[in-house]
Scaffold this motif. Structure first.
Motif, mmCIF file in Angstrom:
data_model
loop_
_atom_site.group_PDB
_atom_site.id
_atom_site.type_symbol
_atom_site.label_atom_id
_atom_site.label_comp_id
_atom_site.label_asym_id
_atom_site.label_seq_id
_atom_site.Cartn_x
_atom_site.Cartn_y
_atom_site.Cartn_z
ATOM 1 N N GLN A 80 -2.529 -75.746 65.478
ATOM 2 C CA GLN A 80 -3.283 -74.484 65.457
ATOM 3 C C GLN A 80 -3.465 -73.942 66.878
ATOM 4 O OE1 GLN A 80 -4.036 -72.689 62.852
ATOM 5 N NE2 GLN A 80 -4.984 -71.105 64.080
ATOM 6 N N GLN A 81 -3.759 -74.809 67.833
ATOM 7 C CA GLN A 81 -3.890 -74.375 69.225
ATOM 8 C C GLN A 81 -2.550 -73.875 69.769
ATOM 9 O OE1 GLN A 81 -5.506 -78.152 70.510
ATOM 10 N NE2 GLN A 81 -7.434 -77.157 71.115
ATOM 11 N N ARG A 117 -1.977 -70.411 68.432
ATOM 12 C CA ARG A 117 -2.783 -69.400 69.135
ATOM 13 C C ARG A 117 -2.210 -69.081 70.514
ATOM 14 N NH1 ARG A 117 -8.388 -71.764 69.015
ATOM 15 N NH2 ARG A 117 -7.588 -73.308 67.619
ATOM 16 N N ALA A 149 0.875 -66.907 69.923
ATOM 17 C CA ALA A 149 0.510 -65.546 69.522
ATOM 18 C C ALA A 149 -0.021 -64.745 70.700
ATOM 19 C CB ALA A 149 -0.517 -65.597 68.399
ATOM 20 N N LYS A 150 -0.873 -65.353 71.501
ATOM 21 C CA LYS A 150 -1.457 -64.649 72.649
ATOM 22 C C LYS A 150 -0.369 -64.212 73.632
ATOM 23 C CE LYS A 150 -4.830 -65.208 76.340
ATOM 24 N NZ LYS A 150 -5.794 -66.101 76.973
#
Length: 120
Positions: free
Chosen positions: A93-94, A97, A100-101
């Protein structure tokens, strides 16, 4: 959070975003979608910018990052900079993220929406 760790996480995000864009190019190249050459060209431009920024981060910080262990749920990275070294474990999950960022930051055409796919 330590400044060095922020740099490392940013670098990891750039690496993952670059890989995500490269995977997109492979998928769009095989597709029969209208206008795919425009999308591919814009994706290649994003990859070029990411690689330039990665090189600058490596030189400025004498940065080295490598994956030392990977599972379905996480990845362990070992890193070294001119100021220190260490390791960090990131969950999927990290990683998503971070991808995506960085991907949204470097995407040059805000009129075209894209979705980040997890590939790790």
């Amino acid at each position: 959070m330590d400044d060095q760790l922020k740099i490392v996480l940013s670098y990891i995000g750039l690496s993952l975003a670059c890989k995500n864009f490269e995977n997109d190019i492979k998928l769009y190249d095989k597709s029969e979608l209208h206008g795919k050459r425009i999308y591919i060209a814009r994706t290649e431009a994003a990859i070029k910018l990411i690689k330039q920024d990665q090189e600058q981060m490596r030189r400025t910080n004498r940065l080295s990052v490598k994956v030392i262990h990977s599972t379905d749920d996480s990845r362990d990275y070992q890193w070294r900079t001119r100021y220190g070294n260490g390791s960090v474990r990131l969950t999927s999950q990290q990683l998503f993220r971070l991808t995506a960022k960085a991907s949204h930051h470097y995407w040059v055409d805000k009129n075209i929406k894209f979705e980040v796919q997890s590939f790790y």
